[in-house]
Design a protein around this motif. Structure first.
Motif, PDB file in Angstrom:
ATOM      1  N   LYS A   1    -107.284 -32.363 -43.935  1.00 51.87           N
ATOM      2  CA  LYS A   1    -106.925 -32.818 -45.275  1.00 51.87           C
ATOM      3  C   LYS A   1    -108.203 -32.939 -46.091  1.00 51.87           C
ATOM      4  CE  LYS A   1    -102.564 -33.380 -44.395  1.00 51.87           C
ATOM      5  NZ  LYS A   1    -101.567 -32.514 -44.939  1.00 51.87           N
ATOM      6  N   LEU A   2    -108.165 -32.438 -47.317  1.00 54.41           N
ATOM      7  CA  LEU A   2    -109.311 -32.485 -48.212  1.00 54.41           C
ATOM      8  C   LEU A   2    -108.855 -33.077 -49.538  1.00 54.41           C
ATOM      9  CD1 LEU A   2    -112.234 -31.653 -49.031  1.00 54.41           C
ATOM     10  CD2 LEU A   2    -111.284 -29.436 -49.671  1.00 54.41           C
ATOM     11  N   ASN A   3    -109.470 -34.179 -49.927  1.00 58.78           N
ATOM     12  CA  ASN A   3    -109.148 -34.824 -51.189  1.00 58.78           C
ATOM     13  C   ASN A   3    -110.064 -34.257 -52.268  1.00 58.78           C
ATOM     14  OD1 ASN A   3    -108.827 -36.510 -53.399  1.00 58.78           O
ATOM     15  ND2 ASN A   3    -108.592 -38.349 -52.143  1.00 58.78           N
ATOM     16  N   LYS A   4    -109.541 -33.275 -53.016  1.00 59.08           N
ATOM     17  CA  LYS A   4    -110.352 -32.615 -54.052  1.00 59.08           C
ATOM     18  C   LYS A   4    -110.649 -33.542 -55.217  1.00 59.08           C
ATOM     19  CE  LYS A   4    -109.579 -27.848 -53.058  1.00 59.08           C
ATOM     20  NZ  LYS A   4    -109.976 -26.580 -53.623  1.00 59.08           N
ATOM     21  N   ASP A   5    -109.893 -34.608 -55.366  1.00 63.66           N
ATOM     22  CA  ASP A   5    -110.153 -35.553 -56.457  1.00 63.66           C
ATOM     23  C   ASP A   5    -111.487 -36.274 -56.267  1.00 63.66           C
ATOM     24  OD1 ASP A   5    -107.793 -34.913 -57.751  1.00 63.66           O
ATOM     25  OD2 ASP A   5    -106.667 -36.521 -56.784  1.00 63.66           O
ATOM     26  N   ILE A   6    -111.902 -36.431 -55.008  1.00 65.68           N
ATOM     27  CA  ILE A   6    -113.172 -37.125 -54.772  1.00 65.68           C
ATOM     28  C   ILE A   6    -114.278 -36.190 -54.286  1.00 65.68           C
ATOM     29  CG2 ILE A   6    -112.073 -39.355 -54.412  1.00 65.68           C
ATOM     30  CD1 ILE A   6    -112.558 -39.040 -51.412  1.00 65.68           C
ATOM     31  N   CYS A   7    -113.929 -34.943 -53.958  1.00 60.79           N
ATOM     32  CA  CYS A   7    -114.925 -33.955 -53.538  1.00 60.79           C
ATOM     33  C   CYS A   7    -115.916 -33.733 -54.683  1.00 60.79           C
ATOM     34  CB  CYS A   7    -114.248 -32.640 -53.169  1.00 60.79           C
ATOM     35  SG  CYS A   7    -115.388 -31.292 -52.756  1.00 60.79           S
ATOM     36  N   ILE A   8    -117.211 -33.751 -54.363  1.00 63.97           N
ATOM     37  CA  ILE A   8    -118.240 -33.545 -55.381  1.00 63.97           C
ATOM     38  C   ILE A   8    -118.872 -32.151 -55.286  1.00 63.97           C
ATOM     39  CG2 ILE A   8    -118.753 -35.998 -55.672  1.00 63.97           C
ATOM     40  CD1 ILE A   8    -121.216 -35.580 -53.827  1.00 63.97           C
ATOM     41  N   GLY A   9    -118.400 -31.340 -54.341  1.00 66.79           N
ATOM     42  CA  GLY A   9    -118.897 -29.973 -54.224  1.00 66.79           C
ATOM     43  C   GLY A   9    -120.317 -29.854 -53.724  1.00 66.79           C
ATOM     44  N   CYS A  10    -120.748 -30.799 -52.923  1.00 64.36           N
ATOM     45  CA  CYS A  10    -122.135 -30.770 -52.439  1.00 64.36           C
ATOM     46  C   CYS A  10    -122.381 -29.628 -51.457  1.00 64.36           C
ATOM     47  CB  CYS A  10    -122.524 -32.109 -51.815  1.00 64.36           C
ATOM     48  SG  CYS A  10    -121.812 -32.407 -50.188  1.00 64.36           S
ATOM     49  N   GLY A  11    -121.342 -29.161 -50.774  1.00 64.40           N
ATOM     50  CA  GLY A  11    -121.463 -28.029 -49.866  1.00 64.40           C
ATOM     51  C   GLY A  11    -121.879 -28.357 -48.451  1.00 64.40           C
ATOM     52  N   ALA A  12    -121.998 -29.636 -48.125  1.00 64.28           N
ATOM     53  CA  ALA A  12    -122.410 -30.006 -46.763  1.00 64.28           C
ATOM     54  C   ALA A  12    -121.425 -29.473 -45.730  1.00 64.28           C
ATOM     55  CB  ALA A  12    -122.545 -31.524 -46.638  1.00 64.28           C
ATOM     56  N   CYS A  13    -120.138 -29.617 -45.997  1.00 66.34           N
ATOM     57  CA  CYS A  13    -119.135 -29.165 -45.029  1.00 66.34           C
ATOM     58  C   CYS A  13    -119.212 -27.652 -44.819  1.00 66.34           C
ATOM     59  CB  CYS A  13    -117.733 -29.586 -45.460  1.00 66.34           C
ATOM     60  SG  CYS A  13    -117.202 -28.956 -47.067  1.00 66.34           S
ATOM     61  N   ILE A  14    -119.470 -26.917 -45.895  1.00 67.21           N
ATOM     62  CA  ILE A  14    -119.551 -25.461 -45.805  1.00 67.21           C
ATOM     63  C   ILE A  14    -120.799 -25.037 -45.040  1.00 67.21           C
ATOM     64  CG2 ILE A  14    -119.743 -23.333 -47.172  1.00 67.21           C
ATOM     65  CD1 ILE A  14    -118.204 -25.066 -49.391  1.00 67.21           C
ATOM     66  N   ALA A  15    -121.902 -25.707 -45.296  1.00 67.82           N
ATOM     67  CA  ALA A  15    -123.146 -25.386 -44.595  1.00 67.82           C
ATOM     68  C   ALA A  15    -123.018 -25.649 -43.095  1.00 67.82           C
ATOM     69  CB  ALA A  15    -124.296 -26.208 -45.173  1.00 67.82           C
ATOM     70  N   ILE A  16    -122.283 -26.685 -42.741  1.00 68.05           N
ATOM     71  CA  ILE A  16    -122.124 -27.059 -41.338  1.00 68.05           C
ATOM     72  C   ILE A  16    -121.022 -26.254 -40.660  1.00 68.05           C
ATOM     73  CG2 ILE A  16    -121.417 -28.955 -39.803  1.00 68.05           C
ATOM     74  CD1 ILE A  16    -122.772 -30.849 -41.882  1.00 68.05           C
ATOM     75  N   ASP A  17    -119.935 -25.966 -41.393  1.00 71.44           N
ATOM     76  CA  ASP A  17    -118.750 -25.378 -40.763  1.00 71.44           C
ATOM     77  C   ASP A  17    -118.075 -24.358 -41.679  1.00 71.44           C
ATOM     78  OD1 ASP A  17    -116.556 -24.811 -39.217  1.00 71.44           O
ATOM     79  OD2 ASP A  17    -115.648 -26.790 -39.376  1.00 71.44           O
ATOM     80  N   ASP A  18    -118.615 -23.158 -41.726  1.00 67.57           N
ATOM     81  CA  ASP A  18    -118.017 -22.115 -42.567  1.00 67.57           C
ATOM     82  C   ASP A  18    -116.782 -21.479 -41.936  1.00 67.57           C
ATOM     83  OD1 ASP A  18    -119.257 -20.605 -40.601  1.00 67.57           O
ATOM     84  OD2 ASP A  18    -120.475 -19.422 -41.983  1.00 67.57           O
ATOM     85  N   GLU A  19    -116.429 -21.919 -40.724  1.00 69.21           N
ATOM     86  CA  GLU A  19    -115.167 -21.481 -40.117  1.00 69.21           C
ATOM     87  C   GLU A  19    -113.975 -22.146 -40.816  1.00 69.21           C
ATOM     88  OE1 GLU A  19    -112.635 -21.878 -35.916  1.00 69.21           O
ATOM     89  OE2 GLU A  19    -114.700 -22.605 -35.989  1.00 69.21           O
ATOM     90  N   HIS A  20    -114.155 -23.369 -41.285  1.00 70.37           N
ATOM     91  CA  HIS A  20    -113.052 -24.139 -41.863  1.00 70.37           C
ATOM     92  C   HIS A  20    -113.142 -24.331 -43.373  1.00 70.37           C
ATOM     93  CE1 HIS A  20    -112.902 -25.420 -37.581  1.00 70.37           C
ATOM     94  NE2 HIS A  20    -111.623 -25.237 -37.801  1.00 70.37           N
ATOM     95  N   PHE A  21    -114.331 -24.182 -43.963  1.00 72.71           N
ATOM     96  CA  PHE A  21    -114.522 -24.512 -45.370  1.00 72.71           C
ATOM     97  C   PHE A  21    -115.226 -23.404 -46.141  1.00 72.71           C
ATOM     98  CE2 PHE A  21    -114.638 -28.457 -42.902  1.00 72.71           C
ATOM     99  CZ  PHE A  21    -113.605 -29.160 -43.500  1.00 72.71           C
ATOM    100  N   ASN A  22    -114.912 -23.331 -47.425  1.00 76.60           N
ATOM    101  CA  ASN A  22    -115.590 -22.445 -48.355  1.00 76.60           C
ATOM    102  C   ASN A  22    -115.506 -23.079 -49.737  1.00 76.60           C
ATOM    103  OD1 ASN A  22    -116.936 -20.250 -49.404  1.00 76.60           O
ATOM    104  ND2 ASN A  22    -115.451 -18.735 -48.698  1.00 76.60           N
ATOM    105  N   PHE A  23    -116.212 -22.533 -50.710  1.00 71.53           N
ATOM    106  CA  PHE A  23    -116.109 -23.021 -52.079  1.00 71.53           C
ATOM    107  C   PHE A  23    -114.900 -22.392 -52.768  1.00 71.53           C
ATOM    108  CE2 PHE A  23    -120.795 -23.761 -51.669  1.00 71.53           C
ATOM    109  CZ  PHE A  23    -120.783 -25.108 -51.986  1.00 71.53           C
ATOM    110  N   ASP A  24    -114.219 -23.178 -53.602  1.00 75.31           N
ATOM    111  CA  ASP A  24    -113.149 -22.632 -54.423  1.00 75.31           C
ATOM    112  C   ASP A  24    -113.719 -22.201 -55.771  1.00 75.31           C
ATOM    113  OD1 ASP A  24    -113.431 -24.927 -56.000  1.00 75.31           O
ATOM    114  OD2 ASP A  24    -111.511 -25.804 -55.417  1.00 75.31           O
ATOM    115  N   ASP A  25    -112.864 -21.782 -56.692  1.00 75.93           N
ATOM    116  CA  ASP A  25    -113.307 -21.298 -58.002  1.00 75.93           C
ATOM    117  C   ASP A  25    -113.925 -22.385 -58.867  1.00 75.93           C
ATOM    118  OD1 ASP A  25    -112.423 -18.779 -57.334  1.00 75.93           O
ATOM    119  OD2 ASP A  25    -110.478 -19.009 -58.318  1.00 75.93           O
ATOM    120  N   GLU A  26    -113.676 -23.654 -58.529  1.00 70.64           N
ATOM    121  CA  GLU A  26    -114.229 -24.768 -59.290  1.00 70.64           C
ATOM    122  C   GLU A  26    -115.519 -25.315 -58.680  1.00 70.64           C
ATOM    123  OE1 GLU A  26    -111.094 -27.646 -59.493  1.00 70.64           O
ATOM    124  OE2 GLU A  26    -109.824 -26.350 -60.709  1.00 70.64           O
TER     125      GLU A  26
END
Length: 89
Positions: free
Chosen positions: A5-30
């Motif tokens: 579950k990802l709460n986009k309302d509080i996500c700040i787009g720092c990219g930590a999750c993507i840097a650590i785990d690109d199997e599960h996460f990527n950046f969206d258009d926003e």
């Protein structure tokens, strides 16, 4: 069924999750994180990505029912059986 579950309302787009785990996460258009896979939920990288989120926007949600459980929670219904594993960690 367990899902990320990802709460986009509080996500700040720092990219930590993507840097650590690109199997599960990527950046969206926003420029915020998006979930790209709900497979391999026991991954150490996923655990690290969840723990590294500075705003706590990521979690694992769902039940631990066996595949043959008939409570309906795997289809998104509220669990209505007794003795299942929905609330176990």
């Amino acid at each position: 069924m367990k899902n990320i579950k990802l709460n986009k309302d509080i996500c700040i787009g720092c990219g930590a999750c993507i840097a650590i785990d690109d199997e599960h996460f990527n950046f969206d258009d926003e420029g915020k994180s998006e979930i790209i896979s709900n497979e391999n939920l026991e991954s150490a990288n996923l655990t690290n990505a969840i723990e590294s989120c500075p705003v706590g926007a990521i979690a694992i949600d769902g039940c631990n029912c066996d595949d043959d459980c008939e409570c309906g929670c795997k289809e998104g219904h509220e669990c209505n059986c007794e003795g299942c594993k929905c609330n176990e960690e």
